[in-house]
Design an enzyme around this catalytic site. Structure first.
Site, short mmCIF file in Angstrom:
data_model
loop_
_atom_site.label_atom_id
_atom_site.label_comp_id
_atom_site.label_asym_id
_atom_site.label_seq_id
_atom_site.Cartn_x
_atom_site.Cartn_y
_atom_site.Cartn_z
CE LYS A 1 -7.81 6.27 8.35
NZ LYS A 1 -8.64 6.39 7.13
CG HIS B 1 -9.19 -3.37 8.04
ND1 HIS B 1 -9.34 -2.08 8.50
CD2 HIS B 1 -8.39 -3.28 6.94
CE1 HIS B 1 -8.67 -1.25 7.71
NE2 HIS B 1 -8.10 -1.95 6.76
CB SER C 1 1.49 -7.56 -3.18
OG SER C 1 0.55 -7.08 -4.13
CG ASP D 1 -10.33 7.61 3.38
OD1 ASP D 1 -9.59 6.62 3.53
OD2 ASP D 1 -9.96 8.67 2.85
CB ILE E 1 -0.78 4.51 3.94
CG1 ILE E 1 -0.56 5.29 5.24
CG2 ILE E 1 -1.20 3.06 4.21
CD1 ILE E 1 -1.81 5.46 6.05
CB ALA E 2 2.86 0.36 3.82
CB ALA F 1 -0.91 0.01 1.22
#
Length: 325
Positions: free
Chosen positions: A97, A79, A37, A179, A15-16, A13
């Site tokens: 989140k 999740h 992945s 989001d 954000i990672a 991802a």
């Protein structure tokens, strides 16, 4: 930290790549050992970020005995499943989140992590910025008197394209509320320590069967009224305000203080000049450092768990009130 925590990342991802992996390294929170992945991008991702191991499936990463903890930035609707599977594999889990979409799902992941004896945390990075602690101190010290109202706003312009962003897909748990609207909801709970008695909300969609791309809500707590709005359709902004009987506190970058590099808290009182506090802090670094510490010590985070439960419940209620679920 005596022994570095060995991390795996479930999902290649953005954000990672941009935030969490650099934070782990910057904060001395451990070693990023592996990435997985399901779409075939793990090898290239690992090479780009100097990660030693790349797996073509999340199952392979979870089977790696050297991985102790996983960061989970998969789409919202996935999740629950992967937190449970990671726990069953004996991995500690830092999950993006919202941790789950329903209260029943939260019960399931809590039970799975407790049974496996692993740590679980929701990656609300803003909670770890020192400005949040400072605002709580100011409120407790009576800086604004009795709190009567809260506001929170989080907006940004999400570019639409022929290939939809996962944040626009209902089946993946997309939508502005989950989001970005989740941030003010979570902050309200942190500051008040309770859930609202009353909830009213409205939402707008790009299309009739789509996610809510603009959402607003009014939450009635025991003594405080709180309002929030969020969208994928406005210039970037993330602010929060605490209004009290003696004054007002404003956080100019309540949730993304990492963007300007520090938080700013503005205290206003009638007849007085504004007082501005600039609060430096590394919210992503503090987040991963705190989680790594829990992995090593086994200490629970009761306040974080309570905050997550409040937030999941209130997001459900807002979704129902706005006709989103």
């Amino acid at each position: 930290m005596d022994t570095p925590v060995r991390w795996g990342v479930l999902g290649a991802a953005r954000i990672a790549r941009q935030q969490v992996i650099p934070a782990i390294r910057r904060a001395g929170a451990g070693e990023v050992l592996a990435v997985s992945s399901a779409s075939g991008g793990a090898r290239e991702y690992a090479a780009e970020l100097d990660i030693p191991r790349a797996y073509g499936s999340h199952e392979e990463l979870l089977a790696d005995p050297d991985v102790e903890a996983v960061y989970l930035p998969l789409p919202n609707a996935r999740h629950r499943e992967w937190v449970v599977r990671a726990a069953q594999a004996g991995k500690h889990v830092l999950c993006e989140k919202p941790l789950v979409l329903r209260s029943a799902d939260l019960d399931e992941v809590d039970e799975a992590c407790a049974a496996a004896g692993v740590q679980l945390a929701e990656a609300f990075m803003y909670r770890h910025h020192p400005q949040v602690r400072r605002v709580r101190e100011l409120i407790a010290d009576g800086a604004v008197g009795e709190v009567v109202a809260l506001t929170g706003r989080f907006h940004f312009a999400l570019q639409r394209s022929s290939e939809p962003d996962i944040r626009l897909l209902p089946e993946l748990g997309g939508g502005a509320l989950l989001d970005v609207g989740c941030y003010p909801v979570d902050l309200f709970g942190l500051l008040l320590g309770e859930t609202p008695r009353e909830v009213a909300a409205v939402a707008r969609r790009d299309r009739a069967d789509g996610v809510g791309t603009r959402v607003a809500a009014v939450l009635g707590y025991e003594r405080v009224v709180a309002t929030l709005d969020c969208s994928f359709d406005a210039a970037a902004g993330n602010t929060a305000t605490v209004m009290g009987s003696r004054g007002t506190l404003t956080l100019t970058d309540a949730f993304r203080a990492d963007v300007p590099g520090l938080g700013r808290i503005v205290l206003d009182r009638d007849g007085e000049d504004s007082v501005v506090e600039e609060v430096p802090g590394d919210q992503y670094g503090e987040e991963v450092r705190a989680f790594a510490r829990r992995v090593r010590t086994g200490e629970p985070d009761a306040e974080g768990a309570a905050a997550t439960r409040r937030t999941v419940e209130v997001l459900e209620r807002i979704g129902r009130a706005a006709g989103l679920v």
